[in-house]
Write a protein that holds these residues in place. Structure first.
Motif, PDB file in Angstrom:
ATOM      1  N   PRO A  24       0.799  -1.283   0.000  1.00  0.00           N
ATOM      2  CA  PRO A  24       0.055  -0.086   0.026  1.00  0.00           C
ATOM      3  C   PRO A  24       0.750   1.403  -0.020  1.00  0.00           C
ATOM      4  CG  PRO A  24      -0.690  -1.462   1.689  1.00  0.00           C
ATOM      5  CD  PRO A  24       0.638  -2.094   1.049  1.00  0.00           C
ATOM      6  N   GLU A  25       2.000   1.312   0.600  1.00  0.00           N
ATOM      7  CA  GLU A  25       2.932   2.526   0.740  1.00  0.00           C
ATOM      8  C   GLU A  25       3.558   2.726  -0.639  1.00  0.00           C
ATOM      9  OE1 GLU A  25       3.472  -0.379   2.078  1.00  0.00           O
ATOM     10  OE2 GLU A  25       5.319  -1.357   1.305  1.00  0.00           O
ATOM     11  N   ASP A  26       3.416   1.866  -1.549  1.00  0.00           N
ATOM     12  CA  ASP A  26       3.838   2.215  -3.079  1.00  0.00           C
ATOM     13  C   ASP A  26       3.084   2.742  -3.808  1.00  0.00           C
ATOM     14  OD1 ASP A  26       6.483   0.682  -2.554  1.00  0.00           O
ATOM     15  OD2 ASP A  26       5.384  -0.911  -2.540  1.00  0.00           O
ATOM     16  N   LEU A  27       1.978   2.989  -3.372  1.00  0.00           N
ATOM     17  CA  LEU A  27       0.639   3.364  -4.130  1.00  0.00           C
ATOM     18  C   LEU A  27      -0.010   4.764  -3.491  1.00  0.00           C
ATOM     19  CD1 LEU A  27      -1.640   0.179  -4.429  1.00  0.00           C
ATOM     20  CD2 LEU A  27       0.409   0.769  -6.076  1.00  0.00           C
ATOM     21  N   THR A  28      -0.875   5.633  -4.091  1.00  0.00           N
ATOM     22  CA  THR A  28      -1.455   6.861  -3.626  1.00  0.00           C
ATOM     23  C   THR A  28      -2.783   6.721  -2.726  1.00  0.00           C
ATOM     24  OG1 THR A  28      -2.818   7.096  -5.537  1.00  0.00           O
ATOM     25  CG2 THR A  28      -0.412   8.039  -5.701  1.00  0.00           C
ATOM     26  N   ILE A  29      -2.455   5.568  -2.132  1.00  0.00           N
ATOM     27  CA  ILE A  29      -3.723   5.409  -0.997  1.00  0.00           C
ATOM     28  C   ILE A  29      -3.806   6.300   0.049  1.00  0.00           C
ATOM     29  CG2 ILE A  29      -4.727   3.812   0.641  1.00  0.00           C
ATOM     30  CD1 ILE A  29      -3.577   1.391  -1.269  1.00  0.00           C
ATOM     31  N   ASP A  30      -2.750   6.681   0.514  1.00  0.00           N
ATOM     32  CA  ASP A  30      -2.792   7.680   1.671  1.00  0.00           C
ATOM     33  C   ASP A  30      -3.494   8.974   1.149  1.00  0.00           C
ATOM     34  OD1 ASP A  30      -1.723   6.252   3.541  1.00  0.00           O
ATOM     35  OD2 ASP A  30       0.204   6.995   3.375  1.00  0.00           O
ATOM     36  N   GLN A  31      -2.992   9.457  -0.028  1.00  0.00           N
ATOM     37  CA  GLN A  31      -3.679  10.662  -0.648  1.00  0.00           C
ATOM     38  C   GLN A  31      -5.211  10.593  -0.835  1.00  0.00           C
ATOM     39  OE1 GLN A  31      -0.789   8.855  -1.477  1.00  0.00           O
ATOM     40  NE2 GLN A  31       0.898  10.279  -2.168  1.00  0.00           N
ATOM     41  N   LEU A  32      -5.436   9.135  -1.466  1.00  0.00           N
ATOM     42  CA  LEU A  32      -6.906   8.855  -1.621  1.00  0.00           C
ATOM     43  C   LEU A  32      -7.745   9.355  -0.251  1.00  0.00           C
ATOM     44  CD1 LEU A  32      -9.232   8.061  -3.347  1.00  0.00           C
ATOM     45  CD2 LEU A  32      -8.758   5.647  -2.807  1.00  0.00           C
ATOM     46  N   ILE A  33      -7.167   8.409   0.659  1.00  0.00           N
ATOM     47  CA  ILE A  33      -8.027   8.509   2.046  1.00  0.00           C
ATOM     48  C   ILE A  33      -8.063  10.215   2.538  1.00  0.00           C
ATOM     49  CG2 ILE A  33      -7.901   7.921   4.392  1.00  0.00           C
ATOM     50  CD1 ILE A  33      -8.391   5.585   2.720  1.00  0.00           C
ATOM     51  N   ARG A  34      -6.853  10.814   2.389  1.00  0.00           N
ATOM     52  CA  ARG A  34      -7.074  12.284   2.595  1.00  0.00           C
ATOM     53  C   ARG A  34      -8.031  13.146   1.822  1.00  0.00           C
ATOM     54  NH1 ARG A  34      -1.375  12.723   3.268  1.00  0.00           N
ATOM     55  NH2 ARG A  34      -0.966  13.327   1.313  1.00  0.00           N
ATOM     56  N   ARG A  35      -7.855  12.783   0.529  1.00  0.00           N
ATOM     57  CA  ARG A  35      -8.942  13.553  -0.240  1.00  0.00           C
ATOM     58  C   ARG A  35     -10.466  12.987   0.034  1.00  0.00           C
ATOM     59  NH1 ARG A  35      -8.696  12.174  -6.836  1.00  0.00           N
ATOM     60  NH2 ARG A  35     -10.115  13.685  -7.287  1.00  0.00           N
ATOM     61  N   VAL A  36     -10.483  11.864   0.531  1.00  0.00           N
ATOM     62  CA  VAL A  36     -11.974  11.584   0.765  1.00  0.00           C
ATOM     63  C   VAL A  36     -12.540  12.231   2.121  1.00  0.00           C
ATOM     64  CG1 VAL A  36     -13.443   9.559   1.675  1.00  0.00           C
ATOM     65  CG2 VAL A  36     -12.227   9.155  -0.504  1.00  0.00           C
ATOM     66  N   ARG A  37     -11.585  12.660   3.042  1.00  0.00           N
ATOM     67  CA  ARG A  37     -11.922  12.962   4.310  1.00  0.00           C
ATOM     68  C   ARG A  37     -11.928  14.706   4.130  1.00  0.00           C
ATOM     69  NH1 ARG A  37      -8.558   8.549   7.634  1.00  0.00           N
ATOM     70  NH2 ARG A  37      -9.940   6.974   7.150  1.00  0.00           N
ATOM     71  N   THR A  85      -7.027  -4.939  -3.521  1.00  0.00           N
ATOM     72  CA  THR A  85      -6.681  -3.483  -3.353  1.00  0.00           C
ATOM     73  C   THR A  85      -8.062  -2.735  -2.984  1.00  0.00           C
ATOM     74  OG1 THR A  85      -4.828  -3.774  -5.031  1.00  0.00           O
ATOM     75  CG2 THR A  85      -5.695  -1.459  -4.664  1.00  0.00           C
ATOM     76  N   ALA A  86      -9.105  -3.090  -3.715  1.00  0.00           N
ATOM     77  CA  ALA A  86     -10.342  -2.437  -3.558  1.00  0.00           C
ATOM     78  C   ALA A  86     -10.934  -2.706  -2.045  1.00  0.00           C
ATOM     79  CB  ALA A  86     -11.402  -3.067  -4.481  1.00  0.00           C
ATOM     80  N   LEU A  87     -10.766  -4.029  -1.761  1.00  0.00           N
ATOM     81  CA  LEU A  87     -11.122  -4.177  -0.346  1.00  0.00           C
ATOM     82  C   LEU A  87     -10.006  -3.893   0.938  1.00  0.00           C
ATOM     83  CD1 LEU A  87     -12.998  -6.304   1.101  1.00  0.00           C
ATOM     84  CD2 LEU A  87     -11.216  -8.011   0.980  1.00  0.00           C
ATOM     85  N   PHE A  88      -9.012  -3.509   0.618  1.00  0.00           N
ATOM     86  CA  PHE A  88      -7.965  -3.034   1.314  1.00  0.00           C
ATOM     87  C   PHE A  88      -8.468  -1.577   1.594  1.00  0.00           C
ATOM     88  CE2 PHE A  88      -4.414  -0.350   2.327  1.00  0.00           C
ATOM     89  CZ  PHE A  88      -3.701  -1.189   3.530  1.00  0.00           C
ATOM     90  N   ILE A  89      -8.874  -0.730   0.433  1.00  0.00           N
ATOM     91  CA  ILE A  89      -9.154   0.574   0.750  1.00  0.00           C
ATOM     92  C   ILE A  89     -10.812   0.708   1.521  1.00  0.00           C
ATOM     93  CG2 ILE A  89      -9.897   2.665  -0.686  1.00  0.00           C
ATOM     94  CD1 ILE A  89      -7.776   1.769  -2.735  1.00  0.00           C
ATOM     95  N   THR A  90     -11.555  -0.271   0.880  1.00  0.00           N
ATOM     96  CA  THR A  90     -12.880  -0.229   1.824  1.00  0.00           C
ATOM     97  C   THR A  90     -12.685  -0.471   3.193  1.00  0.00           C
ATOM     98  OG1 THR A  90     -13.573  -1.403  -0.264  1.00  0.00           O
ATOM     99  CG2 THR A  90     -15.026  -1.580   1.652  1.00  0.00           C
ATOM    100  N   ASN A  91     -11.844  -1.536   3.660  1.00  0.00           N
ATOM    101  CA  ASN A  91     -11.711  -1.497   5.042  1.00  0.00           C
ATOM    102  C   ASN A  91     -11.067  -0.362   5.719  1.00  0.00           C
ATOM    103  OD1 ASN A  91     -12.290  -4.272   4.587  1.00  0.00           O
ATOM    104  ND2 ASN A  91     -10.513  -4.976   5.397  1.00  0.00           N
ATOM    105  N   LEU A  92     -10.115   0.489   5.173  1.00  0.00           N
ATOM    106  CA  LEU A  92      -9.691   1.814   5.559  1.00  0.00           C
ATOM    107  C   LEU A  92     -10.655   2.652   5.724  1.00  0.00           C
ATOM    108  CD1 LEU A  92      -6.505   2.387   3.713  1.00  0.00           C
ATOM    109  CD2 LEU A  92      -6.513   1.298   6.061  1.00  0.00           C
ATOM    110  N   LEU A  93     -11.681   2.875   4.995  1.00  0.00           N
ATOM    111  CA  LEU A  93     -12.904   3.862   4.988  1.00  0.00           C
ATOM    112  C   LEU A  93     -14.013   3.322   5.689  1.00  0.00           C
ATOM    113  CD1 LEU A  93     -12.078   5.146   1.360  1.00  0.00           C
ATOM    114  CD2 LEU A  93     -11.620   6.266   3.745  1.00  0.00           C
ATOM    115  N   GLN A  94     -13.905   2.217   6.232  1.00  0.00           N
ATOM    116  CA  GLN A  94     -15.301   1.497   6.600  1.00  0.00           C
ATOM    117  C   GLN A  94     -16.137   2.443   7.945  1.00  0.00           C
ATOM    118  OE1 GLN A  94     -14.417  -1.934   8.724  1.00  0.00           O
ATOM    119  NE2 GLN A  94     -12.724  -1.676   9.824  1.00  0.00           N
TER     120      GLN A  94
END
Lengths: 261, 208
Positions: free
Chosen positions: B129-142, B162-171
């Motif tokens: 996950p650290e190699d992708l822009t997931i942190d930026q996505l979570i920040r954008r959503v919030r 990957t979709a499931l990982f992001i879904t869990n972060l935003l549950q």
């Protein structure tokens, strides 16, 4: 060149060109093999969307006698890997299983029992009634046993003393009462008197050693009845990881995703 | 390698020709023969055309960068889609690569904005996950009041994971997360759809 037909699990994929991939399969009849799947990324083709990681498929491929990469000509999906629910543990367990199959088996070395174990474990990970951690530990012990890396768990690797009745005595560097020691480099257990501080070792409870013995017997009905406690799962997993890391010469990279303790 | 074969170190036309063949053969889908054909074309076409190609390559490398909002490729700090006031910023479609944005845009069916992850979580390839822009996505959503995330990662084990990982972060966040539908294509015939397509279509059926 000869055309072969078998059933296989996809354990690794590497990009080759725009539409092709090199696919590593763990097959029922030929063991691990790598083949070139031309045009696998195209929607229409002879692969029936079957070539995805951890999917099980019936494949037809051309073997090259020179040892060059074979060519996958056909694949029909038998079962896609679909972990249940939102829990990522089953998915990561599947990745770990693929890494172990790739790392602990040799090319073109048929291992039908390992294949059977892998299929059973993938089914277990997809099941919403089986505990994924137990499935993972059972697979670890099973593949170590079948690949000849699991030592005799009933006696001391050094002196041959039986462990079926653990004495529990301890001196410097030896286990605490009621615990035994896994001698990592030899893949077996040590009795307290053979234990040396300089050995790379890990202490285990007698209950975990008993659980290991049961899982190592590879008796499907017996394994189904084994109910591991959290401590046993953790200790059996640590035992297995030490042995696997010793064989691979490194820690499996997918382990960081598994939260087993 | 024979000395008179184009691309060999001592190619009769000189080392610059060898170098160009070498560079072409590094491109995806270009083998040695195709690289030789392209080199011959460059040598035979008008000099202006060849230099225009070189200039286009230089310009694209120097000017195209990642959009600071969605991480797709753009020549500006913020891409055309993110700047478009008609786009619905509360709906974000999450894709793996910039080329997925191009594919989805060609459908004309999505009026929201995008977020390019830069790949997918692939533990076997050492991509986390650290190699992708997931942190930026979570920040954008919030921070940007995103109401819906459309997970358009590829329908593979890695893409689903990957979709499931992001879904869990935003549950625990107030955002609706949807996944692209899968199954039989419009205009196709059920009889010829494969088993997996039909199973997906049945699982993803919706009320009329």
């Amino acid at each position: 060149m000869s055309q072969e037909k078998t059933e296989a699990i996809v354990i690794r994929q590497a990009e080759f060109s725009e539409s092709s991939r090199v696919v590593t399969l763990f097959s029922k009849d030929f063991g691990k093999l790598s083949v070139l799947a031309k045009g696998v990324k195209r929607l229409k083709g002879p692969f029936d969307a079957g070539i995805d990681l951890l999917s099980r498929c019936h494949v037809v491929f051309i073997r090259r006698s020179s040892g060059a990469l074979g060519i996958l000509t056909e694949a029909r999906l038998a079962a896609r890997f679909q972990p249940p629910g939102p829990d990522l543990m089953s998915l990561y367990g599947g990745y770990y299983l693929a890494e172990l199959l790739n790392g602990l088996t040799e090319d073109d070395d048929p291992a039908p029992l390992v294949y059977e174990l892998a299929v059973r474990s993938l089914d277990g990970l997809m099941s919403d009634v089986q505990d994924s951690l137990s499935v993972i530990v059972e697979f670890e012990i099973g593949i170590l046993r079948l690949s000849g890396h699991l030592g005799d768990l009933t006696e001391c690797t050094a002196c041959g003393t039986s462990f079926l009745e653990p004495s529990g005595a301890h001196t410097d560097g030896s286990p605490a009462p009621g615990r035994l020691v896994h001698w990592v480099s030899q893949g077996g257990l040590l009795c307290p008197s053979c234990c040396r501080p300089e050995y790379r070792k890990r202490s285990m409870s007698a209950g975990s050693v008993a659980a290991l013995r049961q899982l190592g017997r590879m008796d499907r009905q017996m394994s189904a009845r084994v109910r591991l406690t959290k401590q046993q799962i953790r200790e059996c997993h640590q035992f297995a990881v030490s042995a696997i890391a010793h064989v691979l010469g490194r820690r499996p990279k997918t382990l960081r995703y598994l939260d087993i303790g | 390698m024979s000395p008179d074969r184009p691309g060999s170190p001592d190619h009769p036309c000189g080392p610059s020709v060898s170098r160009l063949i070498e560079q072409f053969s590094r491109l995806p889908g270009i083998g040695r023969k195709s690289a030789e054909r392209l080199t011959n074309h460059i040598l035979n076409c008008p000099a202006g055309d060849a230099l225009a190609l070189a200039d286009a390559i230089r310009t694209v490398r120097e000017q195209v960068r990642r959009c600071s909002v969605c991480f797709t490729l753009t020549e500006d700090d913020v891409c055309r889609i993110c700047r478009d006031p008609r786009r619905d910023r509360t709906s974000v479609c999450v894709v793996e690569q910039p080329r997925d944005v191009v594919a989805l845009e060609s459908s004309g069916a999505f009026q929201g904005v995008y977020h390019v992850l830069g790949g997918r979580i692939a533990p076997l390839e050492g991509i986390g996950p650290e190699d992708l822009t997931i942190d930026q996505l979570i920040r954008r959503v919030r921070q940007d009041g995103v109401r819906e995330l459309v997970m358009a990662t590829n329908p593979t084990v890695d893409g689903d994971g990957t979709a499931l990982f992001i879904t869990n972060l935003l549950q625990n966040d107030d955002v609706t997360i949807t996944r692209l539908a899968r199954g039989i294509a419009s205009g196709s015939v059920l009889e010829f759809a494969n088993r997996e397509m039909l199973a997906d279509a049945l699982r993803g059926r919706r009320e009329l």
